[in-house]
Design a protein around this motif. Sequence first.
Motif, PDB file in Angstrom:
ATOM      1  N   ARG A 221      -0.404   1.972  -4.989  1.00  0.00           N
ATOM      2  CA  ARG A 221       0.092   0.757  -4.592  1.00  0.00           C
ATOM      3  C   ARG A 221       1.577   0.861  -5.086  1.00  0.00           C
ATOM      4  NH1 ARG A 221      -3.467  -2.078  -1.824  1.00  0.00           N
ATOM      5  NH2 ARG A 221      -2.013  -3.727  -2.139  1.00  0.00           N
TER       6      ARG A 221
ATOM      7  N   ARG B  99     -11.913  -9.669  -0.610  1.00  0.00           N
ATOM      8  CA  ARG B  99     -11.694  -8.306  -1.664  1.00  0.00           C
ATOM      9  C   ARG B  99     -10.287  -8.248  -2.048  1.00  0.00           C
ATOM     10  NH1 ARG B  99     -13.085  -3.514   1.596  1.00  0.00           N
ATOM     11  NH2 ARG B  99     -10.925  -3.487   2.347  1.00  0.00           N
ATOM     12  N   SER B 100      -9.307  -8.236  -1.229  1.00  0.00           N
ATOM     13  CA  SER B 100      -7.866  -8.410  -1.579  1.00  0.00           C
ATOM     14  C   SER B 100      -7.206  -9.460  -2.557  1.00  0.00           C
ATOM     15  CB  SER B 100      -6.978  -8.293  -0.400  1.00  0.00           C
ATOM     16  OG  SER B 100      -7.346  -7.351   0.561  1.00  0.00           O
TER      17      SER B 100
ATOM     18  N   THR C 156       0.843  -1.144   0.082  1.00  0.00           N
ATOM     19  CA  THR C 156      -0.019  -0.017   0.109  1.00  0.00           C
ATOM     20  C   THR C 156       0.844   1.149   0.148  1.00  0.00           C
ATOM     21  OG1 THR C 156      -0.016  -0.015   2.379  1.00  0.00           O
ATOM     22  CG2 THR C 156      -1.889  -1.172   1.420  1.00  0.00           C
TER      23      THR C 156
ATOM     24  N   PRO D  14      -6.297   0.986   4.235  1.00  0.00           N
ATOM     25  CA  PRO D  14      -5.525  -0.212   4.242  1.00  0.00           C
ATOM     26  C   PRO D  14      -4.024   0.234   4.443  1.00  0.00           C
ATOM     27  CG  PRO D  14      -6.048   0.641   2.126  1.00  0.00           C
ATOM     28  CD  PRO D  14      -6.852   1.474   2.943  1.00  0.00           C
TER      29      PRO D  14
ATOM     30  N   GLU E 118      -5.585  -8.962  -5.861  1.00  0.00           N
ATOM     31  CA  GLU E 118      -4.269  -9.220  -5.823  1.00  0.00           C
ATOM     32  C   GLU E 118      -3.949  -8.105  -4.914  1.00  0.00           C
ATOM     33  OE1 GLU E 118      -2.371 -10.009  -9.346  1.00  0.00           O
ATOM     34  OE2 GLU E 118      -3.511 -12.000  -9.625  1.00  0.00           O
ATOM     35  N   HIS E 119      -4.021  -7.835  -3.926  1.00  0.00           N
ATOM     36  CA  HIS E 119      -3.561  -6.941  -2.992  1.00  0.00           C
ATOM     37  C   HIS E 119      -2.971  -7.574  -1.988  1.00  0.00           C
ATOM     38  CE1 HIS E 119      -6.317  -2.990  -4.109  1.00  0.00           C
ATOM     39  NE2 HIS E 119      -5.270  -3.547  -5.011  1.00  0.00           N
ATOM     40  N   HIS E 120      -1.659  -7.999  -2.126  1.00  0.00           N
ATOM     41  CA  HIS E 120      -1.096  -8.963  -1.261  1.00  0.00           C
ATOM     42  C   HIS E 120      -0.940  -8.472   0.095  1.00  0.00           C
ATOM     43  CE1 HIS E 120       1.052  -9.989  -5.075  1.00  0.00           C
ATOM     44  NE2 HIS E 120       0.027 -10.709  -5.138  1.00  0.00           N
ATOM     45  N   HIS E 121      -0.557  -7.260   0.394  1.00  0.00           N
ATOM     46  CA  HIS E 121      -0.278  -6.714   1.695  1.00  0.00           C
ATOM     47  C   HIS E 121      -1.566  -6.700   2.680  1.00  0.00           C
ATOM     48  CE1 HIS E 121       1.537  -3.840   4.635  1.00  0.00           C
ATOM     49  NE2 HIS E 121       0.364  -3.297   4.788  1.00  0.00           N
ATOM     50  N   GLU E 122      -2.630  -6.481   2.114  1.00  0.00           N
ATOM     51  CA  GLU E 122      -3.892  -6.318   3.124  1.00  0.00           C
ATOM     52  C   GLU E 122      -4.249  -7.942   3.474  1.00  0.00           C
ATOM     53  OE1 GLU E 122      -3.369  -4.495   0.297  1.00  0.00           O
ATOM     54  OE2 GLU E 122      -4.957  -3.006   0.198  1.00  0.00           O
ATOM     55  N   ALA E 123      -4.103  -8.927   2.397  1.00  0.00           N
ATOM     56  CA  ALA E 123      -4.547 -10.287   2.638  1.00  0.00           C
ATOM     57  C   ALA E 123      -3.601 -10.911   3.500  1.00  0.00           C
ATOM     58  CB  ALA E 123      -4.560 -11.174   1.150  1.00  0.00           C
TER      59      ALA E 123
ATOM     60  N   ILE F  59     -11.925  -8.076   4.132  1.00  0.00           N
ATOM     61  CA  ILE F  59     -10.709  -7.744   3.714  1.00  0.00           C
ATOM     62  C   ILE F  59      -9.856  -8.769   2.721  1.00  0.00           C
ATOM     63  CG2 ILE F  59      -8.467  -7.022   4.329  1.00  0.00           C
ATOM     64  CD1 ILE F  59      -9.561  -5.503   6.835  1.00  0.00           C
TER      65      ILE F  59
END
Length: 550
Positions: free
Chosen positions: A61, A395-396, A55, A360, A400-405, A392
């Motif tokens: 990103r 959605r992540s 993030t 995030p 492909e929002h690795h940080h949140e997942a 979260i």
Amino acid sequence: MRTRFSLINSGLYPETLPPCFVSKDAKRAFHGIVGSLDDKKFHDRRTEYVRYSGTKHDGSRRFFGTPNIISYFYVSSFIWKNWKIFQKNFSASTYSIGRPKLMEDGAPRAVKVPSLSELSKHASKNLRYAPFVLKADIAQCFPSLYTHSIAWAAHGIEAAKKDISKDSEANKFNSLDFFVRNGQRGNTRGVLVGPDAFRIVAEFVLSRIDSDLQDAVGDKIVGAVRHVDDYYIGLKSEHDAQSVLSRLREVLATYELNLNDHKTKIVSSLEPINDLWAQRLREHIKPERLGDALRVYIGEHNSHSYIERAVSEAVSYAQSTGSDSPLKILLRSFDEAKLYNSEDWIHAEPYIQRIVQKHPHAIDYACLLVAKRKSLDLEIDTAGWLSVSEIIISRSLALEHHHEAIWMVWLLIVCEIAIPQPLAEELAKSRDGHMRALLAQAYVDGRIPRKPKLNLGNKLSTVSSDWLANLVARSQGFSKANFSFSYSDEFEHLSKRGLRLVDFDDHIETVKQGNRKAISRIRYGYDDEGEGDDGDGFDEYDFEDEEMPL
């Protein structure tokens, strides 16, 4: 540099990953193959890194990367052997306040870079009487850093271009260029964001640029500071500022770098360097004030009102600035006030649960606070955190929002909150190498009941972006498949030595100590433990607009 493993043991991973990602066992695991690795150091064995979508405070990103551990061994070894040359080059810059400082063995990071909060103090001193300031920002600094410029900074551009042999005795930094490229698929454009060795490499090049600029127009400069890729240069007139700006562009261009025009401007020296909103917010929610308030207020209504006001102030600043940074300041103040150890946690927890869904960039600090409370055997809202995590993570994964997942999965695991099977099956489909490694270790440790279907195959690549998941799976007994490609022998050795690259207990055992903060000042972006920093520090090493090399 204490050993060739200093940068591996504590500086392999990006600091933005959860603290379960460790490599402090590397020195022991590498025992027995160091000589062989040295003999093969000039072999052309290219590897991919594990890409990590993180993030930024403004909602956009940035990509970080974890390099292949063998490729990184060569980079780290070179820096260790030539550390005095690095120090000499750092000293040649009279502008930099970001010279890497080596931390003690066992510290959360191998290298500390001075906090962004120190910029104002140094700028005030160095800029002296200058009525004008040239503020300049290098565009895409890390992703644009030409690997050949490493040798240029060490040996001079002309000398370096005359001898480009990777094993040159005269131009020894050619080999560092080669090692860096080997760890990023041979790319010459950019260096990885996150690992400590590349902080050192970037500062090495930038220090030489400072020296070249000083040689060219130093007589026009009253004083200057540079923090990583940000310049603040004091000048006597606007004309001098324009002249220095022109020369700075030229010097950067010779190293294949450019300025970010949107962030480059000439301003009055009275313009504040630090954002005023951050100063005002810190004043309102000073940790000692928050702590005193919670101790003095009697009754649920008063303490809840104080926390509510602190949250409202932070959210208001976040909305007006378009940044998640105010929420990180808020959460850090909760840490300083030890809110996790207070009865007033029940008032703060719902706000934290709502914050992580809307902001995030603050998710890591929030998870660390909750994990700290759980480590103290104090109650958390298990059902609420499971629901928040499902929202979260789902959605992540789709984005492909690795940080949140990965932070939410880490939180579920260390807080012993069972991951529903449908969610576990979705997690196993993730192509994020960090997530796959985490899931493999979690199963081996008995933290998830069913073996995730990671589909590692019957050949475990040692050079692809799956290298981390493959090495964890094999070294921890998750998979019995054979290794393949260039580093098969080395990975076989490391797996037999039981190299541990994911450890859920290590961090929890540390923070359960009463005097330990939830958010490490070294690992997560600001100053050393015990140093009374009242600066914002939330973006100590600011990779603004950074992306990984293509």
